[in-house]
Design a protein around this motif. Structure first.
Motif, PDB file in Angstrom:
ATOM      1  N   PHE A  29     -25.683 -12.643   5.924  1.00 45.37           N
ATOM      2  CA  PHE A  29     -25.466 -12.782   4.482  1.00 45.37           C
ATOM      3  C   PHE A  29     -25.939 -14.131   3.972  1.00 45.37           C
ATOM      4  O   PHE A  29     -26.514 -14.221   2.890  1.00 45.37           O
ATOM      5  CB  PHE A  29     -23.980 -12.599   4.185  1.00 45.37           C
ATOM      6  CG  PHE A  29     -23.595 -12.909   2.759  1.00 45.37           C
ATOM      7  CD1 PHE A  29     -23.003 -14.113   2.421  1.00 45.37           C
ATOM      8  CD2 PHE A  29     -23.832 -11.976   1.766  1.00 45.37           C
ATOM      9  CE1 PHE A  29     -22.651 -14.392   1.115  1.00 45.37           C
ATOM     10  CE2 PHE A  29     -23.480 -12.238   0.449  1.00 45.37           C
ATOM     11  CZ  PHE A  29     -22.886 -13.446   0.129  1.00 45.37           C
ATOM     12  N   ARG A  30     -25.712 -15.169   4.749  1.00 44.02           N
ATOM     13  CA  ARG A  30     -26.033 -16.527   4.296  1.00 44.02           C
ATOM     14  C   ARG A  30     -27.529 -16.696   4.032  1.00 44.02           C
ATOM     15  O   ARG A  30     -27.933 -17.642   3.352  1.00 44.02           O
ATOM     16  CB  ARG A  30     -25.583 -17.543   5.347  1.00 44.02           C
ATOM     17  CG  ARG A  30     -26.377 -17.501   6.635  1.00 44.02           C
ATOM     18  CD  ARG A  30     -25.804 -18.382   7.703  1.00 44.02           C
ATOM     19  NE  ARG A  30     -26.649 -18.434   8.887  1.00 44.02           N
ATOM     20  CZ  ARG A  30     -26.710 -17.482   9.789  1.00 44.02           C
ATOM     21  NH1 ARG A  30     -25.990 -16.389   9.653  1.00 44.02           N
ATOM     22  NH2 ARG A  30     -27.501 -17.621  10.843  1.00 44.02           N
ATOM     23  N   TRP A  53     -29.905 -18.806  -1.157  1.00 41.83           N
ATOM     24  CA  TRP A  53     -29.143 -19.046   0.061  1.00 41.83           C
ATOM     25  C   TRP A  53     -28.514 -20.434   0.073  1.00 41.83           C
ATOM     26  O   TRP A  53     -27.475 -20.651   0.686  1.00 41.83           O
ATOM     27  CB  TRP A  53     -30.043 -18.867   1.282  1.00 41.83           C
ATOM     28  CG  TRP A  53     -31.170 -19.855   1.332  1.00 41.83           C
ATOM     29  CD1 TRP A  53     -32.408 -19.728   0.778  1.00 41.83           C
ATOM     30  CD2 TRP A  53     -31.156 -21.145   1.978  1.00 41.83           C
ATOM     31  NE1 TRP A  53     -33.156 -20.855   1.018  1.00 41.83           N
ATOM     32  CE2 TRP A  53     -32.421 -21.728   1.765  1.00 41.83           C
ATOM     33  CE3 TRP A  53     -30.209 -21.843   2.706  1.00 41.83           C
ATOM     34  CZ2 TRP A  53     -32.748 -22.985   2.248  1.00 41.83           C
ATOM     35  CZ3 TRP A  53     -30.533 -23.103   3.197  1.00 41.83           C
ATOM     36  CH2 TRP A  53     -31.786 -23.657   2.965  1.00 41.83           C
ATOM     37  N   ARG A  71     -20.935 -18.149  -4.305  1.00 39.30           N
ATOM     38  CA  ARG A  71     -20.916 -17.374  -3.071  1.00 39.30           C
ATOM     39  C   ARG A  71     -20.045 -18.072  -2.040  1.00 39.30           C
ATOM     40  O   ARG A  71     -19.914 -19.303  -2.041  1.00 39.30           O
ATOM     41  CB  ARG A  71     -22.328 -17.172  -2.522  1.00 39.30           C
ATOM     42  CG  ARG A  71     -23.044 -18.433  -2.082  1.00 39.30           C
ATOM     43  CD  ARG A  71     -24.526 -18.133  -1.780  1.00 39.30           C
ATOM     44  NE  ARG A  71     -24.675 -17.181  -0.697  1.00 39.30           N
ATOM     45  CZ  ARG A  71     -25.785 -16.468  -0.485  1.00 39.30           C
ATOM     46  NH1 ARG A  71     -26.832 -16.606  -1.306  1.00 39.30           N
ATOM     47  NH2 ARG A  71     -25.855 -15.624   0.532  1.00 39.30           N
ATOM     48  N   ASP A  72     -19.468 -17.256  -1.168  1.00 38.28           N
ATOM     49  CA  ASP A  72     -18.693 -17.754  -0.039  1.00 38.28           C
ATOM     50  C   ASP A  72     -19.279 -17.105   1.207  1.00 38.28           C
ATOM     51  O   ASP A  72     -18.992 -15.939   1.507  1.00 38.28           O
ATOM     52  CB  ASP A  72     -17.216 -17.392  -0.202  1.00 38.28           C
ATOM     53  CG  ASP A  72     -16.332 -17.986   0.882  1.00 38.28           C
ATOM     54  OD1 ASP A  72     -16.853 -18.308   1.965  1.00 38.28           O
ATOM     55  OD2 ASP A  72     -15.131 -18.111   0.657  1.00 38.28           O
ATOM     56  N   ASN A  73     -20.116 -17.834   1.900  1.00 36.27           N
ATOM     57  CA  ASN A  73     -20.806 -17.259   3.050  1.00 36.27           C
ATOM     58  C   ASN A  73     -19.848 -16.895   4.181  1.00 36.27           C
ATOM     59  O   ASN A  73     -20.121 -15.976   4.954  1.00 36.27           O
ATOM     60  CB  ASN A  73     -21.868 -18.220   3.557  1.00 36.27           C
ATOM     61  CG  ASN A  73     -23.045 -18.340   2.607  1.00 36.27           C
ATOM     62  OD1 ASN A  73     -23.274 -17.453   1.783  1.00 36.27           O
ATOM     63  ND2 ASN A  73     -23.787 -19.437   2.705  1.00 36.27           N
ATOM     64  N   ASN A  76     -18.817 -13.454   3.294  1.00 34.69           N
ATOM     65  CA  ASN A  76     -19.897 -12.512   2.932  1.00 34.69           C
ATOM     66  C   ASN A  76     -19.733 -12.001   1.507  1.00 34.69           C
ATOM     67  O   ASN A  76     -19.970 -10.820   1.223  1.00 34.69           O
ATOM     68  CB  ASN A  76     -19.912 -11.309   3.897  1.00 34.69           C
ATOM     69  CG  ASN A  76     -20.671 -11.595   5.172  1.00 34.69           C
ATOM     70  OD1 ASN A  76     -20.844 -12.760   5.559  1.00 34.69           O
ATOM     71  ND2 ASN A  76     -21.120 -10.563   5.845  1.00 34.69           N
TER      72      ASN A  76
END
Length: 123
Positions: A29-30, A53, A71-73, A76
């Motif tokens: 996902f990252r 990213w 976003r929160d890697n 996900n």
């Protein structure tokens, strides 16, 4: 490709806030650029916000200052924080993912789409 599942939509009054979430499958996902689009009845799907990213963001002029993408890697997950909602924000909101940001910004050739979550703003 990744599988995307959106949540957080609902029926709210004008001036309210909502936070949409989109959870992606997979371990990479990252590495993906993520985005949010929306489609109102009778209208074409339009870009709302995108994030690459590294966390750089782009937001459509129509929602700038009201909507924020993040976003929160570790989870996900990509979020769309929507404040000061207006009736014209009513739409089906879609999450999108691609290895590159350009397809997200253009809304063309995007690798993966979610099923959408409905946002309805009453006046």
């Amino acid at each position: 490709q990744v599988q995307l599942v959106e949540s957080g939509g609902g029926l709210v009054q004008a001036g309210s806030s909502l936070r949409l979430s989109c959870v992606a499958s997979g371990r990479t996902f990252r590495l993906y650029a993520m985005g949010w689009f929306r489609q109102a009845p009778g209208k074409e799907r339009e870009f709302v916000a995108g994030i690459n990213w590294s966390g750089d963001t782009n937001v459509a002029d129509s929602v700038k200052g009201r909507f924020t993408i993040s976003r929160d890697n570790a989870k996900n997950t990509v979020y769309l924080q929507m404040n000061s909602l207006k009736p014209e924000d009513t739409a089906l909101y879609y999450c999108a993912a691609d290895r590159a940001l350009a397809p997200i910004l253009k809304g063309v050739g995007v690798g993966s789409w979610g099923q959408g979550t409905q946002v309805t703003v009453s006046s």
